[in-house]
Design a protein around this motif. Sequence first.
Motif, mmCIF file in Angstrom:
data_model
loop_
_atom_site.group_PDB
_atom_site.id
_atom_site.type_symbol
_atom_site.label_atom_id
_atom_site.label_comp_id
_atom_site.label_asym_id
_atom_site.label_seq_id
_atom_site.Cartn_x
_atom_site.Cartn_y
_atom_site.Cartn_z
ATOM 1 N N SER A 89 25.260 24.429 35.908
ATOM 2 C CA SER A 89 25.204 25.426 36.981
ATOM 3 C C SER A 89 26.554 25.542 37.686
ATOM 4 O O SER A 89 26.973 26.640 38.054
ATOM 5 C CB SER A 89 24.101 25.084 37.981
ATOM 6 O OG SER A 89 24.351 23.837 38.589
ATOM 7 N N ALA A 90 27.276 24.429 37.856
ATOM 8 C CA ALA A 90 28.607 24.498 38.474
ATOM 9 C C ALA A 90 29.566 25.286 37.579
ATOM 10 O O ALA A 90 30.393 26.069 38.075
ATOM 11 C CB ALA A 90 29.144 23.090 38.719
ATOM 12 N N ALA A 91 29.474 25.087 36.259
ATOM 13 C CA ALA A 91 30.337 25.838 35.335
ATOM 14 C C ALA A 91 30.025 27.334 35.398
ATOM 15 O O ALA A 91 30.938 28.171 35.393
ATOM 16 C CB ALA A 91 30.160 25.316 33.913
ATOM 17 N N LEU A 92 28.747 27.681 35.459
ATOM 18 C CA LEU A 92 28.373 29.099 35.545
ATOM 19 C C LEU A 92 28.839 29.723 36.852
ATOM 20 O O LEU A 92 29.326 30.868 36.863
ATOM 21 C CB LEU A 92 26.860 29.252 35.379
ATOM 22 C CG LEU A 92 26.317 28.970 33.984
ATOM 23 C CD1 LEU A 92 24.802 29.027 33.980
ATOM 24 C CD2 LEU A 92 26.893 29.949 32.977
ATOM 25 N N VAL A 93 28.715 28.982 37.944
ATOM 26 C CA VAL A 93 29.182 29.507 39.232
ATOM 27 C C VAL A 93 30.698 29.679 39.197
ATOM 28 O O VAL A 93 31.233 30.690 39.671
ATOM 29 C CB VAL A 93 28.749 28.576 40.385
ATOM 30 C CG1 VAL A 93 29.478 28.903 41.676
ATOM 31 C CG2 VAL A 93 27.253 28.669 40.597
ATOM 32 N N GLY A 94 31.408 28.733 38.603
ATOM 33 C CA GLY A 94 32.863 28.852 38.484
ATOM 34 C C GLY A 94 33.274 30.049 37.653
ATOM 35 O O GLY A 94 34.219 30.766 37.990
ATOM 36 N N ALA A 95 32.555 30.285 36.545
ATOM 37 C CA ALA A 95 32.866 31.441 35.705
ATOM 38 C C ALA A 95 32.602 32.741 36.460
ATOM 39 O O ALA A 95 33.385 33.696 36.367
ATOM 40 C CB ALA A 95 32.034 31.389 34.425
ATOM 41 N N ALA A 96 31.513 32.785 37.229
ATOM 42 C CA ALA A 96 31.200 33.999 37.992
ATOM 43 C C ALA A 96 32.253 34.259 39.062
ATOM 44 O O ALA A 96 32.684 35.402 39.271
ATOM 45 C CB ALA A 96 29.814 33.873 38.621
ATOM 46 N N VAL A 97 32.703 33.199 39.744
ATOM 47 C CA VAL A 97 33.731 33.363 40.775
ATOM 48 C C VAL A 97 35.041 33.804 40.137
ATOM 49 O O VAL A 97 35.746 34.682 40.659
ATOM 50 C CB VAL A 97 33.894 32.054 41.585
ATOM 51 C CG1 VAL A 97 35.141 32.087 42.456
ATOM 52 C CG2 VAL A 97 32.668 31.805 42.441
ATOM 53 N N GLY A 98 35.394 33.241 38.982
ATOM 54 C CA GLY A 98 36.616 33.651 38.279
ATOM 55 C C GLY A 98 36.562 35.094 37.844
ATOM 56 O O GLY A 98 37.547 35.837 37.971
ATOM 57 N N THR A 103 38.278 40.671 38.619
ATOM 58 C CA THR A 103 37.922 42.075 38.839
ATOM 59 C C THR A 103 38.548 42.579 40.137
ATOM 60 O O THR A 103 39.073 43.695 40.189
ATOM 61 C CB THR A 103 36.391 42.229 38.896
ATOM 62 O OG1 THR A 103 35.846 41.724 37.680
ATOM 63 C CG2 THR A 103 35.973 43.660 39.073
ATOM 64 N N ALA A 104 38.511 41.749 41.170
ATOM 65 C CA ALA A 104 39.103 42.159 42.450
ATOM 66 C C ALA A 104 40.613 42.306 42.321
ATOM 67 O O ALA A 104 41.204 43.247 42.873
ATOM 68 C CB ALA A 104 38.751 41.139 43.530
ATOM 69 N N ALA A 105 41.256 41.427 41.568
ATOM 70 C CA ALA A 105 42.706 41.524 41.380
ATOM 71 C C ALA A 105 43.076 42.783 40.614
ATOM 72 O O ALA A 105 44.057 43.462 40.942
ATOM 73 C CB ALA A 105 43.219 40.286 40.657
ATOM 74 N N ARG A 106 42.299 43.125 39.591
ATOM 75 C CA ARG A 106 42.576 44.360 38.847
ATOM 76 C C ARG A 106 42.356 45.585 39.727
ATOM 77 O O ARG A 106 43.096 46.561 39.641
ATOM 78 C CB ARG A 106 41.696 44.430 37.600
ATOM 79 C CG ARG A 106 42.247 43.632 36.445
ATOM 80 C CD ARG A 106 41.579 43.959 35.138
ATOM 81 N NE ARG A 106 40.202 43.513 35.023
ATOM 82 C CZ ARG A 106 39.803 42.249 34.871
ATOM 83 N NH1 ARG A 106 40.695 41.297 34.866
ATOM 84 N NH2 ARG A 106 38.542 41.954 34.744
ATOM 85 N N ALA A 107 41.349 45.519 40.607
ATOM 86 C CA ALA A 107 41.093 46.652 41.496
ATOM 87 C C ALA A 107 42.234 46.828 42.491
ATOM 88 O O ALA A 107 42.653 47.951 42.782
ATOM 89 C CB ALA A 107 39.778 46.453 42.240
ATOM 90 N N VAL A 108 42.759 45.739 43.005
ATOM 91 C CA VAL A 108 43.879 45.815 43.946
ATOM 92 C C VAL A 108 45.131 46.301 43.221
ATOM 93 O O VAL A 108 45.895 47.109 43.751
ATOM 94 C CB VAL A 108 44.120 44.432 44.613
ATOM 95 C CG1 VAL A 108 45.446 44.408 45.352
ATOM 96 C CG2 VAL A 108 42.988 44.108 45.556
#
Length: 135
Positions: A89-98, A103-108
Amino acid sequence: MFGTNVLDRRSKPERIADQAWTQLSAAVGSAGDSVRGTARSARRNGLDLADGAGDLVGSAAEEARRRALLAFDALAGRRPALPWALLISAALVGAAVGWAAGTAARAVGSRDGRGVDEIGFVDVDRPDSPVGTEG
């Protein structure tokens, strides 16, 4: 004489005893009804308390069993198992945050009118750099 009631022919002590018996029967009957109502109420409340206590004792027993097994394993020299569910679950949360950060960096980056992929990098030769010197 034929129209008289049989109860009227009894003696006064018999009539008093009959009235006392009737009153005693009525009192016992109403007390029984009251006791039955109280017993129902107590049984209902007792069942609710027993359910709550049973849940509490059950969860305490499960915790005690878990701790006893851990203690037994520790005394036997066995290491506790890795918490795989927590690690996954920690790995999945890390992947989702990454993914969200990317996505936010590409949008900016695309807000300026140019895409992130269009950014060019310039190689600069430094005078002290061994790269690019032939000799």
